[in-house]
Structures are given as C-alpha cells and as structure tokens.
Design an enzyme around this catalytic site. Structure first.
Site, PDB file in Angstrom:
ATOM      1  N   GLU A  59       0.985  -1.207   0.039  1.00 12.15           N
ATOM      2  CA  GLU A  59       0.053  -0.790  -0.233  1.00 12.15           C
ATOM      3  C   GLU A  59       0.637   1.704  -0.167  1.00 12.15           C
ATOM      4  O   GLU A  59       0.465   1.642  -0.332  1.00 12.15           O
ATOM      5  CB  GLU A  59      -0.947   0.140   1.228  1.00 12.15           C
ATOM      6  CG  GLU A  59      -2.425  -1.053   1.118  1.00 12.15           C
ATOM      7  CD  GLU A  59      -2.721  -0.954  -0.154  1.00 12.15           C
ATOM      8  OE1 GLU A  59      -2.631   0.308  -0.567  1.00 12.15           O
ATOM      9  OE2 GLU A  59      -3.463  -2.348  -0.821  1.00 12.15           O
ATOM     10  N   TYR A 142      -6.675   6.657   4.499  1.00 12.23           N
ATOM     11  CA  TYR A 142      -6.425   5.267   3.233  1.00 12.23           C
ATOM     12  C   TYR A 142      -6.008   4.744   3.452  1.00 12.23           C
ATOM     13  O   TYR A 142      -6.643   3.045   3.324  1.00 12.23           O
ATOM     14  CB  TYR A 142      -5.735   5.618   1.859  1.00 12.23           C
ATOM     15  CG  TYR A 142      -6.007   5.224   0.704  1.00 12.23           C
ATOM     16  CD1 TYR A 142      -6.974   3.893   0.715  1.00 12.23           C
ATOM     17  CD2 TYR A 142      -4.759   4.356   0.612  1.00 12.23           C
ATOM     18  CE1 TYR A 142      -6.821   3.482  -0.552  1.00 12.23           C
ATOM     19  CE2 TYR A 142      -3.826   3.092  -0.133  1.00 12.23           C
ATOM     20  CZ  TYR A 142      -5.587   2.815  -0.866  1.00 12.23           C
ATOM     21  OH  TYR A 142      -5.173   1.206  -1.433  1.00 12.23           O
ATOM     22  N   ASP A 160      -9.748   4.834  -2.946  1.00 11.57           N
ATOM     23  CA  ASP A 160      -8.034   5.492  -3.459  1.00 11.57           C
ATOM     24  C   ASP A 160      -8.876   5.460  -4.983  1.00 11.57           C
ATOM     25  O   ASP A 160     -10.185   5.944  -5.019  1.00 11.57           O
ATOM     26  CB  ASP A 160      -6.707   3.858  -3.557  1.00 11.57           C
ATOM     27  CG  ASP A 160      -7.108   2.932  -5.102  1.00 11.57           C
ATOM     28  OD1 ASP A 160      -8.932   3.098  -5.185  1.00 11.57           O
ATOM     29  OD2 ASP A 160      -6.807   2.595  -5.957  1.00 11.57           O
ATOM     30  N   CYS A 215     -12.660   0.337 -16.003  1.00  9.62           N
ATOM     31  CA  CYS A 215     -13.157   1.194 -15.310  1.00  9.62           C
ATOM     32  C   CYS A 215     -11.363   2.873 -16.024  1.00  9.62           C
ATOM     33  O   CYS A 215     -11.554   3.350 -14.427  1.00  9.62           O
ATOM     34  CB  CYS A 215     -14.032   1.911 -14.586  1.00  9.62           C
ATOM     35  SG  CYS A 215     -15.303   3.268 -14.888  1.00  9.62           S
ATOM     36  N   CYS A 225     -17.573  -4.477 -19.083  1.00 10.52           N
ATOM     37  CA  CYS A 225     -18.124  -3.838 -17.591  1.00 10.52           C
ATOM     38  C   CYS A 225     -18.988  -4.999 -17.097  1.00 10.52           C
ATOM     39  O   CYS A 225     -20.371  -4.541 -17.367  1.00 10.52           O
ATOM     40  CB  CYS A 225     -18.095  -2.512 -18.059  1.00 10.52           C
ATOM     41  SG  CYS A 225     -18.122  -1.740 -16.167  1.00 10.52           S
ATOM     42  N   CYS A 231     -24.862   1.612 -14.699  1.00  3.97           N
ATOM     43  CA  CYS A 231     -23.761   2.530 -15.021  1.00  3.97           C
ATOM     44  C   CYS A 231     -23.802   4.122 -15.469  1.00  3.97           C
ATOM     45  O   CYS A 231     -25.382   4.092 -16.362  1.00  3.97           O
ATOM     46  CB  CYS A 231     -22.729   2.905 -15.701  1.00  3.97           C
ATOM     47  SG  CYS A 231     -21.239   4.086 -15.369  1.00  3.97           S
TER      48      CYS A 231
END
Length: 314
Positions: A59, A142, A160, A215, A225, A231
C-alpha cells in the site's frame, strides 16, 4: 453534484437513493464480485502468505506508482525485510536506498517509521485495529482502511483513485471524481459497503481492480464492465467532465526530477558524497540547491562536515 443532491427518477436502476437510505449497492455487489473472482490479477500482496506486513508495504509502494514498477521492488523489499522488526533495525537511509526509483521517496521514510512503531508498540506485528493502524506514523485514513480490509478482512470504505472513479461514474453519473476526496464521496463509499464483513473486504478489492483494469481514466472498456447496464454515466451518454481541470503530474524539468537525480547519486554511493559529485547532476545551480535543501528538510539527505552528504543514518 453528488447523487444525493440531484436524485434521478424513481424507476431508474441507478437512481441515487435519498440521503437517509443511500444508493442501492446490491445492484453492483454481485456482478462486481463475480467479475473479480474471474479476472483478479495474481499479485504477490494478495496471496495468503503476504500477511499484513506485505499488504502494508504494498500500500505504501502503490501510492501514485503503477503495479509494474512496484512488483520487483516489493519482492526485493520483502526478501530483505520480511518482518517490520527487520526494517526497523536498519538505518532509515537503507529504506531510501532500497526504494530505488519508485518515486516520492518520503514514503520509504514513513514506512520505516511505521516499522519502528510496530516493533516498539505492537511486538512486531501489524496491528489489527483500525485506530491503532491510524496511530502509526505515516499512516493516513486510506492506508489504515486498506490494511484493515485487505489484510484482516474488515469492513471499511477504501477510497483510492480507481475506486473513486468507479463510484463517480457508476453511481454519481460523472466522468471523474473531484480532485480531492470529499465528504460526499466518503458517505457514498460507506453506503455502498456490503453488510457482511468478508464481502465488504472483497468489495473493496474488487471495485479497486475494476477501476484499474476496466473503468480506467482513459479508454474505459464498457464492453467488459460487469455493471455497464447500471452505470449512471454510461446511461447518461457519457457526458464530458465539466468540473475543475484535472491535475497533471509533470516531471521533466521539475524539482522532483532534480531531487531524483541527487538521490540516485547518494543511493549508488558506498559512503558520503562530496558536493562536487552532486553538482554535476543538474546545470541550473539555484534549482539544484533548492532541491538539495528540500531533501535535507524532508529528512531524506543528511549533511555532514566538509560539504559531504549521505542518506539518513548511513
């Protein structure tokens, strides 16, 4: 505007719910989780043997850096420092040296500081509690949420850039999220979390992967997708971004480039480096001096007597 500010028609499958109930995440959970099961990349920090420390290292490294660049450095890092205590026992300059050319090297110092705190406060084990993670130096909201979710399977919104873009398009109906994370985005992320803890942790990883592979910021592949039919942005005809200009990340000619060149000299040196060896990396003396002063101020470079410089604690 956010979904809660301008609700769509009640019969729309993607209409954002009123603020008191939030959007219907169940329309998104199953298809995204099924897609992730079939298409998730085999990454070393996702494997069971990575452990919480492996997740934390990944991370730190993945912030603003693509997987292709992180992977070899990550593997070298874990081979050398398989536990926080192993890194904590080294000088912080060794973390900067091993960071190599990943960029944003202050992350290396922060990761070293976190390793020291984990060793001193938690017996060398990455803590499980979100509050304890957040209390570690160099750990923000985060990273604390990501480690708690990905390492320990807990229920936390993990926001994120990729996740924010997926939510902006699928639910809010805009092409890009705001430049900085907003309170409305945090509320939306919490509202979309599955109730089950394990499913929520999987959802965090799956929505992130969807943004990374399908995406994407440019050239999104709606044909691949799993939630294209739901969407909001696609159903609205993919309206172009009309918010503040998106920030670019220029590099050539910037202080960041100069800092990188100065650090490269210090990383490659077996001992302290004289000023003359640093002067040759950049022709413009004012910018070069500013970059070096910034590295010293950030704790990435340590000045010594007689005009010598080294990595911190080397």
């Amino acid at each position: 505007m956010t979904a809660t500010e301008t609700p769509s028609a009640p019969d729309s499958p993607v209409s954002p719910a009123p603020a008191d109930t939030g959007p219907d995440g169940e329309l998104l959970h199953s298809p995204v989780l099924a897609w992730f099961e079939a298409h998730a990349r085999d990454l070393p920090w996702r494997r069971p043997d990575a452990g919480a420390w492996g997740v934390m290292v990944s991370e730190f490294m993945l912030q603003q850096t693509p997987v292709s660049r992180v992977r070899p450095v990550y593997e070298q890092w874990l081979a050398r420092w398989p536990r926080p205590a192993a890194l904590a026992a080294e000088a912080p300059g060794e973390a900067v040296r091993a960071w190599g050319r990943l960029g944003y090297p202050r992350r290396a110092l922060r990761l070293h500081g976190a390793a020291v705190a984990i060793t001193e406060r938690h017996g060398g084990d990455v803590p499980k509690e979100h509050a304890q993670l957040l209390a570690l130096p160099g750990i923000g909201e985060y990273t604390a949420a990501a480690v708690a979710s990905f390492a320990y399977g807990q229920r936390h919104p993990v926001l994120d850039t990729n996740v924010r873009r997926v939510f902006a398009r699928a639910v809010t109906g805009v092409q890009y999220p705001p430049n900085a994370t907003t309170a409305a985005e945090r509320r939306l992320a919490r509202a979309l979390l599955p109730d089950d803890e394990a499913a929520a942790a999987r959802w965090a990883a799956a929505s992130m992967e969807l943004g990374a592979l399908v995406c994407t910021a440019r050239n999104e592949d709606c044909g691949r997708c799993p939630i294209a039919r739901e969407c909001a942005w696609r159903l609205a005809g993919k309206p172009a971004h009309d918010g503040p200009p998106r920030r670019g990340q220029s590099y050539a000619g910037t202080d960041r480039q100069v800092r990188g060149r100065l650090l490269a000299v210090l990383r490659d040196a077996a001992g302290p480096v004289p000023q003359a060896a640093l002067d040759v990396v950049w022709d413009e003396p004012v910018q070069r001096a500013r970059a070096l002063d910034g590295l010293v101020a950030d704790g990435l470079v340590e000045p010594l007597a007689d005009g010598l410089y080294q990595l911190p604690g080397s």
